[in-house]
Design a protein around this motif. Structure first.
Motif, PDB file in Angstrom:
ATOM      1  N   ILE A 124     -18.612  -8.607  35.038  1.00  0.00           N
ATOM      2  CA  ILE A 124     -17.425  -9.468  34.968  1.00  0.00           C
ATOM      3  C   ILE A 124     -16.554  -9.153  36.172  1.00  0.00           C
ATOM      4  CG2 ILE A 124     -15.421 -10.129  33.590  1.00  0.00           C
ATOM      5  CD1 ILE A 124     -16.963  -8.796  31.181  1.00  0.00           C
ATOM      6  N   VAL A 125     -16.206 -10.163  36.936  1.00  0.00           N
ATOM      7  CA  VAL A 125     -15.371  -9.948  38.115  1.00  0.00           C
ATOM      8  C   VAL A 125     -13.924 -10.318  37.812  1.00  0.00           C
ATOM      9  CG1 VAL A 125     -17.224 -10.262  39.785  1.00  0.00           C
ATOM     10  CG2 VAL A 125     -15.923 -12.241  39.029  1.00  0.00           C
ATOM     11  N   ASP A 126     -13.027  -9.802  38.651  1.00  0.00           N
ATOM     12  CA  ASP A 126     -11.621 -10.141  38.547  1.00  0.00           C
ATOM     13  C   ASP A 126     -11.489 -11.633  38.821  1.00  0.00           C
ATOM     14  OD1 ASP A 126      -8.832  -9.907  38.424  1.00  0.00           O
ATOM     15  OD2 ASP A 126      -8.683  -9.470  40.567  1.00  0.00           O
ATOM     16  N   SER A 127     -10.946 -12.354  37.862  1.00  0.00           N
ATOM     17  CA  SER A 127     -10.862 -13.807  37.978  1.00  0.00           C
ATOM     18  C   SER A 127      -9.639 -14.305  37.233  1.00  0.00           C
ATOM     19  CB  SER A 127     -12.119 -14.455  37.382  1.00  0.00           C
ATOM     20  OG  SER A 127     -12.153 -14.215  35.982  1.00  0.00           O
ATOM     21  N   GLU A 128      -9.422 -15.575  37.297  1.00  0.00           N
ATOM     22  CA  GLU A 128      -8.341 -16.199  36.540  1.00  0.00           C
ATOM     23  C   GLU A 128      -8.501 -15.889  35.052  1.00  0.00           C
ATOM     24  OE1 GLU A 128      -4.822 -18.370  36.172  1.00  0.00           O
ATOM     25  OE2 GLU A 128      -5.840 -17.740  37.991  1.00  0.00           O
ATOM     26  N   PHE A 129      -9.727 -15.890  34.570  1.00  0.00           N
ATOM     27  CA  PHE A 129      -9.998 -15.603  33.157  1.00  0.00           C
ATOM     28  C   PHE A 129      -9.535 -14.195  32.780  1.00  0.00           C
ATOM     29  CE2 PHE A 129     -12.662 -13.915  29.766  1.00  0.00           C
ATOM     30  CZ  PHE A 129     -12.523 -14.881  28.788  1.00  0.00           C
ATOM     31  N   THR A 130      -9.912 -13.181  33.566  1.00  0.00           N
ATOM     32  CA  THR A 130      -9.551 -11.807  33.215  1.00  0.00           C
ATOM     33  C   THR A 130      -8.054 -11.560  33.345  1.00  0.00           C
ATOM     34  OG1 THR A 130      -9.987 -10.972  35.446  1.00  0.00           O
ATOM     35  CG2 THR A 130     -11.804 -10.873  33.856  1.00  0.00           C
ATOM     36  N   ARG A 131      -7.368 -12.308  34.205  1.00  0.00           N
ATOM     37  CA  ARG A 131      -5.930 -12.131  34.384  1.00  0.00           C
ATOM     38  C   ARG A 131      -5.096 -12.873  33.353  1.00  0.00           C
ATOM     39  NH1 ARG A 131      -6.216 -14.358  39.482  1.00  0.00           N
ATOM     40  NH2 ARG A 131      -8.091 -13.413  40.278  1.00  0.00           N
ATOM     41  N   THR A 132      -5.646 -13.919  32.746  1.00  0.00           N
ATOM     42  CA  THR A 132      -4.847 -14.739  31.830  1.00  0.00           C
ATOM     43  C   THR A 132      -5.160 -14.514  30.358  1.00  0.00           C
ATOM     44  OG1 THR A 132      -6.412 -16.577  32.048  1.00  0.00           O
ATOM     45  CG2 THR A 132      -4.499 -16.566  33.545  1.00  0.00           C
ATOM     46  N   HIS A 133      -6.102 -13.636  30.064  1.00  0.00           N
ATOM     47  CA  HIS A 133      -6.437 -13.341  28.668  1.00  0.00           C
ATOM     48  C   HIS A 133      -6.211 -11.847  28.417  1.00  0.00           C
ATOM     49  CE1 HIS A 133      -8.518 -17.155  29.296  1.00  0.00           C
ATOM     50  NE2 HIS A 133      -8.342 -17.335  27.998  1.00  0.00           N
ATOM     51  N   PRO A 134      -5.167 -11.507  27.650  1.00  0.00           N
ATOM     52  CA  PRO A 134      -4.876 -10.095  27.419  1.00  0.00           C
ATOM     53  C   PRO A 134      -5.998  -9.357  26.680  1.00  0.00           C
ATOM     54  CG  PRO A 134      -3.144 -11.501  26.493  1.00  0.00           C
ATOM     55  CD  PRO A 134      -4.198 -12.392  27.044  1.00  0.00           C
ATOM     56  N   ARG A 135      -6.831 -10.090  25.978  1.00  0.00           N
ATOM     57  CA  ARG A 135      -7.987  -9.481  25.311  1.00  0.00           C
ATOM     58  C   ARG A 135      -9.183 -10.417  25.467  1.00  0.00           C
ATOM     59  NH1 ARG A 135      -9.614  -5.779  21.430  1.00  0.00           N
ATOM     60  NH2 ARG A 135     -11.329  -6.454  20.120  1.00  0.00           N
ATOM     61  N   PHE A 136     -10.270  -9.839  25.941  1.00  0.00           N
ATOM     62  CA  PHE A 136     -11.527 -10.584  25.942  1.00  0.00           C
ATOM     63  C   PHE A 136     -12.637  -9.632  25.545  1.00  0.00           C
ATOM     64  CE2 PHE A 136     -10.886  -9.326  30.387  1.00  0.00           C
ATOM     65  CZ  PHE A 136     -12.085  -8.736  30.705  1.00  0.00           C
ATOM     66  N   GLU A 137     -13.728 -10.211  25.116  1.00  0.00           N
ATOM     67  CA  GLU A 137     -14.831  -9.434  24.568  1.00  0.00           C
ATOM     68  C   GLU A 137     -16.158  -9.863  25.192  1.00  0.00           C
ATOM     69  OE1 GLU A 137     -12.811  -9.294  20.120  1.00  0.00           O
ATOM     70  OE2 GLU A 137     -14.421 -10.738  20.526  1.00  0.00           O
ATOM     71  N   VAL A 138     -17.059  -8.924  25.303  1.00  0.00           N
ATOM     72  CA  VAL A 138     -18.442  -9.249  25.620  1.00  0.00           C
ATOM     73  C   VAL A 138     -19.135  -9.318  24.267  1.00  0.00           C
ATOM     74  CG1 VAL A 138     -20.589  -8.507  26.717  1.00  0.00           C
ATOM     75  CG2 VAL A 138     -18.393  -8.081  27.845  1.00  0.00           C
ATOM     76  N   ARG A 139     -19.733 -10.449  23.987  1.00  0.00           N
ATOM     77  CA  ARG A 139     -20.413 -10.645  22.714  1.00  0.00           C
ATOM     78  C   ARG A 139     -21.891 -10.901  22.960  1.00  0.00           C
ATOM     79  NH1 ARG A 139     -16.608 -13.712  18.341  1.00  0.00           N
ATOM     80  NH2 ARG A 139     -14.778 -12.391  18.629  1.00  0.00           N
ATOM     81  N   TYR A 140     -22.673 -10.637  21.908  1.00  0.00           N
ATOM     82  CA  TYR A 140     -24.110 -10.882  21.985  1.00  0.00           C
ATOM     83  C   TYR A 140     -24.518 -11.735  20.797  1.00  0.00           C
ATOM     84  CZ  TYR A 140     -29.072 -10.336  22.588  1.00  0.00           C
ATOM     85  OH  TYR A 140     -30.401 -10.600  22.798  1.00  0.00           O
ATOM     86  N   GLY A 141     -25.197 -12.824  21.072  1.00  0.00           N
ATOM     87  CA  GLY A 141     -25.647 -13.726  20.019  1.00  0.00           C
ATOM     88  C   GLY A 141     -25.763 -15.129  20.569  1.00  0.00           C
ATOM     89  N   ASN A 142     -25.404 -16.103  19.737  1.00  0.00           N
ATOM     90  CA  ASN A 142     -25.471 -17.508  20.119  1.00  0.00           C
ATOM     91  C   ASN A 142     -24.100 -17.947  20.631  1.00  0.00           C
ATOM     92  OD1 ASN A 142     -25.665 -20.272  20.312  1.00  0.00           O
ATOM     93  ND2 ASN A 142     -26.520 -20.576  18.268  1.00  0.00           N
ATOM     94  N   PRO A 143     -23.977 -18.301  21.915  1.00  0.00           N
ATOM     95  CA  PRO A 143     -22.683 -18.720  22.442  1.00  0.00           C
ATOM     96  C   PRO A 143     -22.141 -20.008  21.809  1.00  0.00           C
ATOM     97  CG  PRO A 143     -24.369 -18.823  24.158  1.00  0.00           C
ATOM     98  CD  PRO A 143     -25.007 -18.270  22.938  1.00  0.00           C
ATOM     99  N   GLU A 144     -23.019 -20.766  21.157  1.00  0.00           N
ATOM    100  CA  GLU A 144     -22.576 -21.976  20.462  1.00  0.00           C
ATOM    101  C   GLU A 144     -21.867 -21.632  19.149  1.00  0.00           C
ATOM    102  OE1 GLU A 144     -22.736 -24.873  22.044  1.00  0.00           O
ATOM    103  OE2 GLU A 144     -23.691 -23.763  23.666  1.00  0.00           O
TER     104      GLU A 144
END
Length: 160
Positions: A124-144
């Motif tokens: 995961i690189v430094d991006s708009e996503f990582t700067r604008t979401h105070p919490r994010f997760e790496v998940r494993y399974g069905n992205p749908e």
């Protein structure tokens, strides 16, 4: 209105200029790559964009990428060795912000991709996503079905 022959000529000229620029940059970068790498290593600890995050199952890593011979250093988040060694089968890794239901992306080589199959591809690189979401997760399974997927790692920025 531009006619087709004129458009073809313009396209050919732009492509030739781009190739010439790439060749020039590659030659210049090849002679200057070693000092640039050394300078980047000397300053890598100073600009870690992930240092303010509480990481669980993730670690910050400084890497180099050299597209077309032009080397750049960058920070990214990868799974810790312990998390990466676990067995994963039947799904895909994806980055998800549960508060908003938004998806991020991974950097796979030099291509941004929404999902990856292997734990070693989680980057995961430094991006708009990582700067604008105070919490994010790496998940494993069905992205749908992100709410049913297993959380394997988290990043949190606590309020100050």
């Amino acid at each position: 209105m531009i006619r087709r022959p004129a458009l073809r000529a313009l396209t050919t000229a732009v492509a030739a200029a781009a190739l010439a620029l790439t060749a020039t940059q590659a030659a210049t970068a090849a002679t200057a790559a070693a000092p640039a790498v050394a300078a980047a290593k000397a300053t890598q600890g100073d600009d870690n964009p992930f240092s303010v995050m509480d990481l669980d199952g993730l670690r910050a890593e400084y890497r180099f990428m050299c597209p077309a011979g032009h080397c750049v250093g960058y920070w990214s988040l990868v799974l810790t060795d312990e998390v990466a060694r676990k067995r994963y089968a039947g799904g895909e890794f994806f980055v998800y912000a549960p508060a908003k239901g938004d998806f991020g992306f991974f950097l796979d080589g030099d291509i941004a991709t929404r999902t990856v199959k292997k734990a070693s591809q989680v980057r995961i690189v430094d991006s708009e996503f990582t700067r604008t979401h105070p919490r994010f997760e790496v998940r494993y399974g069905n992205p749908e079905q992100p709410k049913k997927a297993r959380v394997v790692a988290t990043s949190t920025i606590w309020m100050r």
